[in-house]
Design an enzyme around this catalytic site. Structure first.
Site, short mmCIF file in Angstrom:
data_model
loop_
_atom_site.label_atom_id
_atom_site.label_comp_id
_atom_site.label_asym_id
_atom_site.label_seq_id
_atom_site.Cartn_x
_atom_site.Cartn_y
_atom_site.Cartn_z
N ASP A 116 39.26 33.11 31.35
CA ASP A 116 40.28 34.12 31.10
C ASP A 116 40.23 34.58 29.66
O ASP A 116 40.32 33.78 28.74
CB ASP A 116 41.65 33.51 31.42
N ASP B 65 42.85 42.53 30.46
CA ASP B 65 43.27 41.35 31.22
C ASP B 65 42.32 41.06 32.36
O ASP B 65 42.29 41.78 33.36
CB ASP B 65 44.69 41.57 31.74
#
Length: 454
Positions: A332, A132
């Site tokens: 992301d 992440d």
């Protein structure tokens, strides 16, 4: 509107031809397994970790994978936006909690689309973790568990590891936690918006990446973990910019990842500490911006988008990071498709539809905003090219990084959507691009690469 003249082009709109293999994919079941070859070792100061997509090994079409990702990502998008909103609104002073009061923790993006393989403890226990880039804390579920979800590997037992050690409350990493309390060592609560949280003690352990052992990495030993979206993994590894993330703790100013297409069985790769340079590829380097209100996120300077040969008419401020911490564009790895601020997306949608000579599919059955009907069995379709203009260079996306087709359903869809406020450059758009983060120079560079060749 003035159309730019481009030399040596026969037509005004450049069309990208998608071959049947790229667009109209049938799920294939491959029975032959390739043996893994030993990779050349990167320079001594870095190491590589193999990544796999959360849906790998499932017999899904590319479109189905994207749909799953969008479903998983809906909550993430809301969380990322909620985090920014929470940070931009004036905080109310919080009373000091008494030990029995529950801790209010800030929100972090949870879930992700890629899993990394690593091991924890001595002797090392394997631990597939969600990668992440939108959060910092590294954590895994730990015994004794008051509340644990079902995970793919046995739950980590600190008593069986000789290298486990609790972090004291006076440690700087304890104070780096968004919310912590002190009783039996440094205790944390880390929440990912919605209902997902992990709660437990901060400890240090030996982590093993492939052949590489790294000692004293601080991580959350989660004894109470709730929420959905973590089940494919035994925890999470934060690669954000804050002090608790893996990159910060390794003191590695550089890391890169290269994601193979999501319908692919080939593994993607994460490189920590060494920047690979794909030879002869056109590299686009753009400054990495910091948002003091969201210090973990990697913000990009996106200045515009071209569809075909038309530069979209988007106000300059649309992608800018506001003084109040709102807006901006983050990159992301855990968000599937790219989400553009509504005004920008509307402009892109309108132009893309007007340049694509295909009937619109208005059934709304795919979950994607812009879809076209394709007669089943079509070998190729033509779509306008898409270029993202970053400060420092233009990234021309290959068509398979924004068009997703399914010949059985007879659709071809644009893998982008709209968001309010913040924009997100997602992982479908990052396929087969080596994404180099250089935290010392504060840049990100994009190098088109066949990721399975790295």
């Amino acid at each position: 509107m003035h159309m730019a003249k481009v030399p040596h082009r026969s037509s005004l709109v450049t069309l990208v031809t998608l071959l049947v293999v790229a667009l109209l994919l049938h799920p294939t079941s491959s029975t032959s397994r390739k043996t893994l070859h030993h990779h050349h070792h990167p320079s001594s100061n870095g190491f590589r970790v193999m990544l796999r997509h959360v849906d790998s090994g499932k017999n899904l079409t590319k479109l189905e994978r994207v749909q799953h990702g969008i479903k998983r990502g809906k909550g993430r998008l809301q969380r990322l936006n909620a985090m920014v909103l929470a940070a931009t609104s004036t905080p109310t002073p919080t009373p000091t909690p008494t030990p029995d009061e529950s801790l209010e923790a800030p929100i972090h993006a949870g879930n992700g689309e890629y899993l990394m393989e690593l091991a924890i403890g001595t002797p090392p226990e394997s631990y597939p973790a969600v990668l992440d880039t939108g959060s910092d804390l590294i954590w895994t579920q730990c015994k004794p568990c008051t509340q644990c979800y079902k995970q793919p590997t046995p739950i980590f037992d600190p008593r069986k590891s000789s290298s486990f050690s609790k972090v004291s409350c006076g440690n700087t990493l304890c104070s780096a936690l968004p919310s912590s309390s002190c009783s039996d060592g440094c205790e944390y609560v880390y929440s990912y918006g919605d209902y997902s949280t992990t709660q437990g003690v901060l400890a240090t352990e030996t982590f093993t990446f492939g052949e590489n052992e790294v000692h004293n990495i601080a991580f959350g030993c989660g004894e109470d973990n709730e929420g959905d979206g973590f089940e494919q993994a035994s925890g999470l590894v934060g690669l954000g910019r804050g002090p608790l993330s893996l990159v910060s703790q390794l003191n590695e100013p550089r890391f890169s990842y290269c994601l193979t297409p999501i319908d692919d069985t080939k593994k993607s790769v994460l490189l920590l500490g060494s920047l690979e340079h794909a030879k002869g590829a056109k590299e686009v380097t753009t400054p990495l911006l910091k948002n003091p209100l969201q210090p973990s996120f990697y913000y990009l300077s996106l200045e515009g988008i071209t569809v075909g040969e038309t530069l979209l008419d988007i106000e300059k401020s649309t992608f800018e990071l506001g003084d109040d911490g709102s807006g901006g564009v983050i990159i992301d790895s855990g968000t599937t498709i790219t989400y553009l601020e509504t005004k920008a997306f509307d402009a892109l949608k309108k132009e893309f539809i007007s340049q694509t000579k295909l009937p619109l599919d208005k059934s709304g059955s795919t979950g994607l905003d812009v879809c076209f009907s394709v007669t089943s069995g079509t070998s190729q379709v033509e779509v306008p090219q898409v270029i993202f203009h970053f400060k420092g260079g233009d990234l021309q996306l290959p068509a398979e990084n924004y068009m997703i087709g399914d010949s059985n359903l007879g659709v071809a869809c644009l893998a982008m959507g709209s968001s309010s406020g913040m924009s997100i450059f997602g992982n479908v758009q990052q396929q087969n691009i080596l994404v180099n983060h250089d935290l010392q120079k504060e840049t990100i560079s994009f190098v088109p690469t066949s990721c399975d060749q790295l």
